[in-house]
Design a protein around this motif. Structure first.
Motif, short mmCIF file in Angstrom:
data_model
loop_
_atom_site.label_atom_id
_atom_site.label_comp_id
_atom_site.label_asym_id
_atom_site.label_seq_id
_atom_site.Cartn_x
_atom_site.Cartn_y
_atom_site.Cartn_z
N LYS A 5 0.83 -1.21 0.00
CA LYS A 5 0.00 0.00 0.00
C LYS A 5 0.86 1.25 0.00
CE LYS A 5 -4.04 -1.70 2.48
NZ LYS A 5 -4.90 -1.45 3.63
N GLY A 6 0.22 2.37 -0.29
CA GLY A 6 0.86 3.67 -0.17
C GLY A 6 2.07 3.83 -1.07
N GLU A 7 2.97 4.69 -0.61
CA GLU A 7 4.17 5.00 -1.38
C GLU A 7 5.04 3.76 -1.57
OE1 GLU A 7 7.87 8.18 -1.20
OE2 GLU A 7 6.14 8.48 0.10
N PHE A 8 5.10 2.91 -0.55
CA PHE A 8 5.87 1.67 -0.67
C PHE A 8 5.31 0.81 -1.81
CE2 PHE A 8 6.88 -2.73 0.10
CZ PHE A 8 8.22 -2.68 0.42
N GLY A 9 4.00 0.66 -1.85
CA GLY A 9 3.36 -0.12 -2.91
C GLY A 9 3.59 0.49 -4.28
N ASP A 10 3.55 1.83 -4.35
CA ASP A 10 3.80 2.52 -5.62
C ASP A 10 5.20 2.21 -6.14
OD1 ASP A 10 1.28 3.66 -5.39
OD2 ASP A 10 2.03 5.59 -4.64
N HIS A 11 6.19 2.28 -5.24
CA HIS A 11 7.57 1.99 -5.65
C HIS A 11 7.73 0.52 -6.04
CE1 HIS A 11 9.22 5.90 -4.86
NE2 HIS A 11 8.71 5.90 -3.63
N PHE A 12 7.05 -0.36 -5.31
CA PHE A 12 7.12 -1.78 -5.66
C PHE A 12 6.54 -2.00 -7.05
CE2 PHE A 12 5.65 -6.08 -6.02
CZ PHE A 12 6.74 -6.81 -5.53
N ARG A 13 5.40 -1.38 -7.33
CA ARG A 13 4.78 -1.56 -8.64
C ARG A 13 5.67 -1.01 -9.76
NH1 ARG A 13 0.67 -1.44 -5.25
NH2 ARG A 13 0.46 0.80 -5.04
N ASP A 14 6.44 0.05 -9.48
CA ASP A 14 7.41 0.54 -10.46
C ASP A 14 8.43 -0.54 -10.78
OD1 ASP A 14 6.13 3.00 -10.50
OD2 ASP A 14 7.60 3.98 -9.18
N ARG A 15 8.98 -1.19 -9.74
CA ARG A 15 9.95 -2.27 -9.94
C ARG A 15 9.29 -3.46 -10.64
NH1 ARG A 15 11.79 1.49 -8.05
NH2 ARG A 15 11.96 1.90 -10.25
#
Length: 87
Positions: free
Chosen positions: A20-30
């Protein structure tokens, strides 16, 4: 003999586990970068779910950074002391 000490720095364990959140956003980028390597992405997700279920050290906006670093050092020393000496 591998010991793992999860450290959650300005992120909640729920954000890590549920992406979730910013962590999830960065994970989805990877995830997008590695979209052709599905087994790797699945291993990442499994590792994150496993680690977020472990008792770890959490730093949030209310925490003192110096106190947090001190707690990391104490925990690492405790883990090292629990490893049997081979000498």
């Amino acid at each position: 003999m591998l010991r793992v000490l999860p450290i959650f720095y300005k992120v909640t364990t729920t954000s890590v586990k549920q992406l979730k959140g910013e962590f999830g956003d960065h994970f989805r980028d990877r995830e997008w970068e590695y979209r052709f390597d599905k087994p790797r992405i699945e291993r990442w997700k499994e590792a994150l779910a496993f680690l977020s279920g472990k008792l770890g050290l959490t730093f949030d906006e209310k925490s003192s950074e110096s106190d947090f670093i001190e707690s990391i050092v104490k925990e690492v020393l405790r883990l090292l002391a629990s490893i049997p000496s081979t000498v």
